[in-house]
Design an enzyme around this catalytic site. Structure first.
Site, PDB file in Angstrom:
ATOM      1  N   ASP A   1      -4.076 -21.376  -0.088  1.00  0.00           N
ATOM      2  CA  ASP A   1      -4.524 -20.235  -0.874  1.00  0.00           C
ATOM      3  C   ASP A   1      -4.851 -19.116   0.131  1.00  0.00           C
ATOM      4  OD1 ASP A   1      -5.936 -18.798  -3.028  1.00  0.00           O
ATOM      5  OD2 ASP A   1      -7.753 -19.439  -1.980  1.00  0.00           O
TER       6      ASP A   1
ATOM      7  N   ASP B   1      -7.221 -15.703  -0.371  1.00  0.00           N
ATOM      8  CA  ASP B   1      -8.590 -15.167  -0.348  1.00  0.00           C
ATOM      9  C   ASP B   1      -9.630 -16.287  -0.370  1.00  0.00           C
ATOM     10  OD1 ASP B   1      -8.555 -12.051  -0.687  1.00  0.00           O
ATOM     11  OD2 ASP B   1      -6.948 -12.832  -1.950  1.00  0.00           O
TER      12      ASP B   1
ATOM     13  N   ASP C   1      -9.958 -22.406  -2.475  1.00  0.00           N
ATOM     14  CA  ASP C   1     -11.403 -22.273  -2.718  1.00  0.00           C
ATOM     15  C   ASP C   1     -11.751 -21.902  -4.145  1.00  0.00           C
ATOM     16  OD1 ASP C   1     -10.310 -19.614  -2.545  1.00  0.00           O
ATOM     17  OD2 ASP C   1     -12.384 -18.914  -2.498  1.00  0.00           O
TER      18      ASP C   1
END
Ligand SMILES: O=P(O)(O)OC[C@H]1O[C@H](O[C@H]2O[C@H](CO)[C@@H](O)[C@H](O)[C@H]2O)[C@H](O)[C@@H](O)[C@@H]1O
Length: 381
Positions: free
Chosen positions: A128, A130, A325
């Site tokens: 991922d 960000d 996250d």
């Protein structure tokens, strides 16, 4: 002392009545990543405090009558005492985190176990962006990854297929990462550039041979998403700090820099806009409301698609690893967990319910993990 905690979605347990939430049951493992080999074998006698992803309510007439605002408030708190209560100290937070790590052990301390399970197999890495490769910052346009992180990703991509799966538009995340040798999926997986096709493939177009094969399951939504983007820019233009981002197949409405008193207004504008479009839906991210097509497509599907395009699906000798996250990464964790396909690694500095197997605290630990993978790949033939 207040403890900074990013991205705590919703506190299911409170301090006085902690609960242990066990995510989706594990299906029969397929690729030898048996649960008994995984990390979830020992549980603490003390139940730890954990956080559930908040499910927003249906579309009602007023955001006050939904739980949108609750979800917005809890989507990225900066102060743990605000959520656990004022009697919750940093020591308590540390203990809760340590306890939580019994269920989601650190992928760094468990690295040997991961490496042992991957021995003799091919690894595919999904990252991922960000909050995973770049730290969360106030201005989404300034979410740069460090050169050291870029070097780590570049190095690992020399050894194993590596893909970035982001909520951002594919073009934007590719620009941020700046590495040609990776695969990219933007718009939460709705815009995928798969591997290049061999020139010997007579069915491949010139573009597919040069650039890779494009897959955009939501292409028919493009005009609608653009319309919504323009509408929301106009509606929110007088709300200080609000930012509307066009992520090609989804629109992100950021409220991180908006005064909390105006959050209801932001939510109401998004809510009213959604009411006009029955084929669009809302998801919550970190201080962001996201509008996307009502389509059974997510980051999990993107991982499945990429594995297939890379010729790595249904192979017993492939171990996919996904590091993320955010709540949208849970779809990928779930896909990997089901059938014991591979490992999800949740990046979080706070206890959170997840379908991941392992955890890492922040992007600096992600970098350490990637570098460990590089060392491992260098050491094995
Ligand atoms: O799937 P991801 O790569 O994790 O993208 C999810 C969203 O990330 C970005 O917003 C988040 O990060 C920003 C920069 O740190 C932060 O300011 C914002 O509050 C976060 O929500 C991005 O701007 C979104 O478009 C992505 O959907």
């Amino acid at each position: 002392m207040a403890v900074a905690v990013e991205d705590v979605m919703d506190l299911k347990a409170n301090h006085s009545a902690p609960v242990l939430n066990d995510p989706t049951p594990v299906n029969k493992p397929r690729l030898g990543i048996h649960d008994s080999l995984g990390p979830r074998t020992h549980f603490s006698q003390t139940p730890f405090l954990t956080i559930a992803w908040k499910k927003p309510g249906g579309v009602l007439d007023d955001v006050r009558s939904t739980n949108w605002l609750d979800a917005m408030k809890s989507s990225s708190p900066r102060n743990v005492t605000k959520y656990y209560g004022t009697d919750f100290s940093s020591n308590d937070a540390d203990m809760a985190y340590r306890d939580w790590m019994l269920k989601y052990p650190s992928a760094l301390t468990s690295f040997e176990q991961i490496a042992n399970n991957a021995r003799g197999k091919r690894i595919a890495l999904f990252l991922d962006y960000d909050g995973t490769l770049s730290p969360i910052v106030d201005n989404p346009d300034h979410a740069f990854m460090s050169n050291a992180m870029r070097a780590a990703v570049r190095n690992i991509a020399k050894y194993i297929p590596t893909a970035i799966i982001s909520g951002r538009s594919r073009e934007k995340v590719r620009k941020f990462v700046g590495l040609k040798e990776l695969y990219y999926a933007g718009s939460h997986g709705m815009d995928i550039m798969g591997p290049v096709r061999p020139p010997t493939d007579h069915n491949a177009t010139n573009e597919e041979v040069k650039e890779g094969k494009l897959y955009q399951p939501a292409s028919e939504f493009l005009p609608m998403i653009n319309e919504v983007f323009v509408r929301l820019v106009e509606l929110t233009k007088n709300i200080q700090g609000a930012k509307v981002e066009n992520n090609k197949f989804c629109v992100s409405v950021h409220y991180r820099n908006v005064d909390e008193k105006s959050w209801t207004t932001v939510a109401q504008y998004v809510h009213d806009t959604l009411k006009q479009y029955s084929r669009l839906r809302l998801t919550h991210g970190r201080m962001v409301l996201e509008i996307r097509p009502v389509l059974k497509w997510d980051k999990g599907k993107a991982v499945e698609f990429l594995l297939e395009s890379l010729g790595l699906s249904n192979c017993d000798d492939v171990v996919p690893i996904y590091v993320g996250d955010d709540r949208t990464d849970e779809d990928a964790f779930k896909f990997l967990r089901e059938g014991g396909r591979g490992y999800g690694i949740l990046v979080s500095p706070a206890p959170k319910e997840s379908n991941a197997y392992y955890s890492l605290r922040d992007p600096s630990e992600v970098m350490e993990f990637i570098n460990s993978l590089v060392m491992y790949k260098k050491s094995v033939p």
